[in-house]
Design an enzyme around this catalytic site. Structure first.
Site, mmCIF file in Angstrom:
data_model
loop_
_atom_site.group_PDB
_atom_site.id
_atom_site.type_symbol
_atom_site.label_atom_id
_atom_site.label_comp_id
_atom_site.label_asym_id
_atom_site.label_seq_id
_atom_site.Cartn_x
_atom_site.Cartn_y
_atom_site.Cartn_z
ATOM 1 N N ASP A 14 6.138 27.749 -51.684
ATOM 2 C CA ASP A 14 7.484 27.204 -51.551
ATOM 3 C C ASP A 14 8.072 27.705 -50.243
ATOM 4 O O ASP A 14 7.849 28.856 -49.852
ATOM 5 C CB ASP A 14 8.368 27.621 -52.724
ATOM 6 C CG ASP A 14 9.674 26.848 -52.755
ATOM 7 O OD1 ASP A 14 9.672 25.724 -53.289
ATOM 8 O OD2 ASP A 14 10.686 27.361 -52.249
ATOM 9 N N GLU A 16 11.630 27.852 -47.646
ATOM 10 C CA GLU A 16 13.025 27.600 -47.311
ATOM 11 C C GLU A 16 13.078 27.386 -45.803
ATOM 12 O O GLU A 16 12.311 28.012 -45.058
ATOM 13 C CB GLU A 16 13.930 28.758 -47.732
ATOM 14 C CG GLU A 16 13.975 28.981 -49.230
ATOM 15 C CD GLU A 16 14.416 27.758 -50.015
ATOM 16 O OE1 GLU A 16 15.312 27.029 -49.534
ATOM 17 O OE2 GLU A 16 13.864 27.519 -51.103
ATOM 18 N N ASP A 113 7.599 19.943 -49.244
ATOM 19 C CA ASP A 113 7.117 21.167 -48.593
ATOM 20 C C ASP A 113 6.006 20.865 -47.601
ATOM 21 O O ASP A 113 5.986 21.425 -46.499
ATOM 22 C CB ASP A 113 6.635 22.171 -49.646
ATOM 23 C CG ASP A 113 7.790 22.787 -50.415
ATOM 24 O OD1 ASP A 113 8.336 23.799 -49.956
ATOM 25 O OD2 ASP A 113 8.159 22.237 -51.457
ATOM 26 N N HIS A 176 16.478 28.277 -54.564
ATOM 27 C CA HIS A 176 16.409 28.230 -53.107
ATOM 28 C C HIS A 176 16.043 29.586 -52.511
ATOM 29 O O HIS A 176 16.337 29.856 -51.339
ATOM 30 C CB HIS A 176 17.704 27.692 -52.487
ATOM 31 C CG HIS A 176 17.976 26.263 -52.837
ATOM 32 N ND1 HIS A 176 17.092 25.243 -52.564
ATOM 33 C CD2 HIS A 176 19.028 25.689 -53.474
ATOM 34 C CE1 HIS A 176 17.591 24.106 -52.993
ATOM 35 N NE2 HIS A 176 18.756 24.345 -53.564
ATOM 36 N N ASP A 181 11.356 30.637 -56.422
ATOM 37 C CA ASP A 181 10.945 29.286 -56.791
ATOM 38 C C ASP A 181 9.441 29.232 -57.056
ATOM 39 O O ASP A 181 8.993 28.592 -58.013
ATOM 40 C CB ASP A 181 11.325 28.297 -55.688
ATOM 41 C CG ASP A 181 12.821 28.005 -55.651
ATOM 42 O OD1 ASP A 181 13.534 28.428 -56.580
ATOM 43 O OD2 ASP A 181 13.268 27.352 -54.686
#
Length: 222
Positions: A14, A16, A113, A176, A181
Site C-alpha cells: 500500500d 500513500e 496503487d 491512509h 492499510d
C-alpha cells in the site's frame, strides 16, 4: 498465477502519495509512504513487514490537504530517502525473505496503487516499471466475488473499513497509513481464507488484474 494454485507467499503493498486539493493537471504524484507485508500462502499469517517513508523530489513541500489526509508531516519526508533508494531496499528485503517473481503474488486494495501511483512515481524517478507489479491481485475483486456483490453503475467499490466491518473485524491503525492499510488488507485475506475453506473452496487469491496499457495518469487529489 492460475486459479487453484496457491502461491507460497503474498506480498501486500500500500502506498500513500503526495496530493493536492483542488486538483492540478500538472501535479505528478510521488510516493511518500511505502508499506508492505509478506503473508504465508499456506496459513495467511503475516510473516514480516517493510515500512519506510520517501522524500518527494518534484514537489518536496507537502500540501496541508496531504498532511491532514495521511497524517504524514513535512519533517518525516524531509529526513527520508528518495523513492529509488527506498525501492532498492524493498527489493533487497524481498530477496532476503526468499521471495522471487515466481513464488509470490502482489496484493493491493484496488487498481490505483499500481496503475496510478507506482506509474506516476516511475515517471518522476525515470525508472522502469517493476515487472512483478504488472500483474497483481486486487483484494476488492476477491472480496466482492465471495460476498456476491455486484456494483451498480457509478457505485463505489468497498473500502477497507467497509470490508473489515462486513467480515466482523475491527479496524486497526489509521486509514491512509500505508502500513496500517497493508496490515488490514492481510486481515481481510485471512478472514476470507477461513470462509472459503469453510465452504469447501480453495483459499487462494490469484492475480486478477493487469497493468492497463492505455491508463492515463490523472494525479488525483483524493
Amino acid at each position: 498465477m492460475a486459479y487453484g494454485h496457491s502461491p507460497k507467499y503474498y506480498c501486500v503493498v500500500d502506498f500513500e502519495a503526495t496530493c493536492i486539493k483542488p486538483r492540478r493537471a500538472d501535479f505528478r504524484t510521488e510516493i511518500i509512504e511505502f508499506g508492505a507485508v509478506i503473508v504465508d500462502g499456506s496459513n495467511f499469517q503475516m510473516v514480516d513487514e517493510f515500512h519506510e517513508f520517501c522524500r518527494p523530489v518534484e514537489n518536496p513541500v507537502l500540501h496541508q490537504f496531504c498532511k491532514e489526509l495521511t497524517g504524514i508531516q513535512q519533517d518525516t519526508v524531509d529526513s527520508a530517502d528518495p523513492f529509488p533508494v527506498v525501492f532498492d531496499r524493498f527489493q533487497q528485503w524481498l530477496s532476503n525473505k526468499g521471495l522471487t517473481d515466481s513464488n509470490f503474488a502482489l496484493v493491493t486494495d484496488g487498481i490505483f496503487d499500481c496503475n496510478q501511483i507506482m506509474r506516476s512515481q516511475c515517471e518522476v524517478s525515470r525508472m522502469s516499471f517493476p515487472s512483478f507489479a504488472r500483474r497483481f491481485s486486487n483484494i476488492k475483486i476477491h472480496y466482492m466475488q465471495f460476498m456476491g456483490i455486484r456494483l451498480r453503475r457509478g457505485q463505489p467499490t468497498p473500502r477497507i473499513p467497509d470490508m473489515l466491518r462486513a467480515l466482523g473485524i475491527s479496524q486497526e491503525g489509521q486509514l491512509h497509513s500505508a502500513i496500517s492499510d497493508a496490515r488490514n488488507i492481510c486481515r481481510i485475506m485471512e478472514a476470507l481464507s477461513r470462509r472459503l475453506r469453510a465452504n469447501g473452496r480453495p483459499a487462494v487469491f490469484p492475480n486478477n488484474e493487469t497493468l492497463k496499457a492505455n491508463w492515463v495518469v490523472n494525479h488525483p487529489s483524493d
